[in-house]
Design a protein around this motif. Structure first.
Motif, PDB file in Angstrom:
ATOM      1  N   TYR A 123     -19.578 -27.241 -16.796  1.00 43.45           N
ATOM      2  CA  TYR A 123     -20.328 -28.492 -16.747  1.00 43.45           C
ATOM      3  C   TYR A 123     -21.515 -28.395 -15.787  1.00 43.45           C
ATOM      4  N   GLY A 124     -21.824 -27.174 -15.309  1.00 46.15           N
ATOM      5  CA  GLY A 124     -23.031 -26.982 -14.518  1.00 46.15           C
ATOM      6  C   GLY A 124     -22.837 -26.666 -13.054  1.00 46.15           C
ATOM      7  N   SER A 125     -21.606 -26.677 -12.549  1.00 46.71           N
ATOM      8  CA  SER A 125     -21.375 -26.380 -11.139  1.00 46.71           C
ATOM      9  C   SER A 125     -21.603 -24.887 -10.873  1.00 46.71           C
ATOM     10  N   VAL A 126     -21.975 -24.556  -9.641  1.00 46.80           N
ATOM     11  CA  VAL A 126     -22.148 -23.148  -9.271  1.00 46.80           C
ATOM     12  C   VAL A 126     -20.806 -22.476  -8.985  1.00 46.80           C
ATOM     13  N   SER A 127     -19.744 -23.240  -8.837  1.00 49.45           N
ATOM     14  CA  SER A 127     -18.412 -22.668  -8.644  1.00 49.45           C
ATOM     15  C   SER A 127     -17.429 -23.413  -9.531  1.00 49.45           C
ATOM     16  N   GLY A 128     -16.226 -22.825  -9.693  1.00 47.27           N
ATOM     17  CA  GLY A 128     -15.257 -23.457 -10.571  1.00 47.27           C
ATOM     18  C   GLY A 128     -13.858 -22.956 -10.316  1.00 47.27           C
ATOM     19  N   ILE A 129     -13.043 -22.963 -11.358  1.00 40.11           N
ATOM     20  CA  ILE A 129     -11.633 -22.620 -11.247  1.00 40.11           C
ATOM     21  C   ILE A 129     -11.431 -21.167 -10.806  1.00 40.11           C
TER      22      ILE A 129
END
Length: 330
Positions: free
Chosen positions: A283-289
């Motif tokens: 969804y556009g974040s620079v970090s995630g799961i």
């Protein structure tokens, strides 16, 4: 013999690979989404892509990876969609939660089934999620239609700086469900408060401390507070990575080092709790799961001088021990 109860059935704990001990792949609605629509995570393809990032990052540490989806009862569980996600991602396993979020998430909590049912009746519903299968309607209506997806962890949550009467009642039911089934309890504390109090409450209810993990404790920077939990024999969970608006990630680094030095390194779980669309890469974040295997744990080894064997415990071995249980019912 210990098993981990995934949404596709019971597996050996040594098959989990890298474990994200608290995250969210699918949330189809309910109170948390009403409070903040950013919590809506109902796109199977996006969830599958986010999970793929995690599995790919995990390959540097182990074969495959497991995500503990901590969306509990009547909070937007969409287990049939979660099954579709797993089908799309080779190497992925998912454990689904039952149990409860904090009181405020249940918008009409005064008329909720937690208020209307006895503790025993509530516990029976949680136990059924674990030993029979999760209701496809997520206990959101009078009809219950059980799926083949069984819960493999129980969530319990408390408010900021207090445990409400509603939460004490839900906690009593959670404790019964854990004792009757052997299933572990993974909690939510609000902004780092009530961690030791949660642990003592559950232990006083007769829950095995080794089956209790107190979640979101990275929001409390004080290692002494974490030590009070670990001294009881419980786990602490450090999640919520890259949340600079709360605390910088070096607080997690310091907690990992300090707790390890004190001898509690086997009682730490890691997660990312990327439970909003704005927290995920798709969804556009620079970090995630994937943040722990992709960024945080390489930082520990390469830049912070933490022993790789210890990091393997944090990513793999501790969670295999914690989420494994010998089924006592069903």
């Amino acid at each position: 013999m210990a098993v981990v109860r995934t949404i596709n059935g019971d597996v050996s704990p040594d098959t989990l690979g890298v474990v994200n001990a608290h995250d969210h792949l699918i949330r189809v609605g309910a109170g948390e989404v009403y409070i903040d629509p950013d919590h809506l995570l109902d796109d199977v393809d996006k969830a599958a892509q986010e999970a793929t990032y995690f599995v790919e990052a995990s390959k540097s540490w182990a074969a495959g990876g497991t995500i503990i989806d901590m969306c509990p009862a009547s909070s937007g569980r969409g287990v049939l969609k979660t099954l579709q996600v797993v089908e799309k991602v080779p190497g992925l396993q998912v454990v689904q939660a039952t149990g409860f979020h904090q009181q405020k998430v249940y918008l009409e909590w005064r008329q909720s089934w937690v208020n209307q049912y006895t503790v025993t009746q509530i516990a029976d519903l949680l136990i059924a999620d674990i030993v029979e299968g999760i209701d496809r309607f997520d206990y959101m209506g009078p009809i219950v239609e059980r799926t083949n997806v069984k819960a493999g962890v129980i969530k319990w949550a408390t408010a900021y700086g207090k445990i409400t009467e509603w939460e004490k009642k839900s906690g009593q039911a959670v404790a019964i469900a854990s004792k009757e089934t052997g299933c572990p309890i993974n909690t939510h504390v609000t902004a780092g408060t009530c961690g030791p109090e949660q642990a003592r409450f559950l232990v006083d209810q007769g829950v095995d401390p080794a089956k209790i993990a107190i979640g979101h404790m990275q929001r409390n920077w004080d290692p002494w507070v974490h030590e009070q939990i670990c001294k009881l024999g419980c786990y602490v969970e450090l999640d919520g990575t890259n949340r600079i608006k709360y605390v910088p990630d070096n607080t997690r680094v310091n907690l990992v080092k300090t707790l390890g030095e004190k001898g509690y390194g086997k009682q730490i779980l890691l997660g990312t709790d990327s439970g909003k669309a704005s927290y995920q890469k798709v969804y556009g974040s620079v970090s995630g799961i994937d943040y722990d295997p992709a960024v945080f744990c390489p930082r520990l080894v390469e830049d912070e001088g933490v022993d790789r064997d210890y990091v393997n415990d944090l990513l793999i071995n501790n969670a295999a021990t914690f989420f494994g249980f010998e089924p006592l019912a069903g």
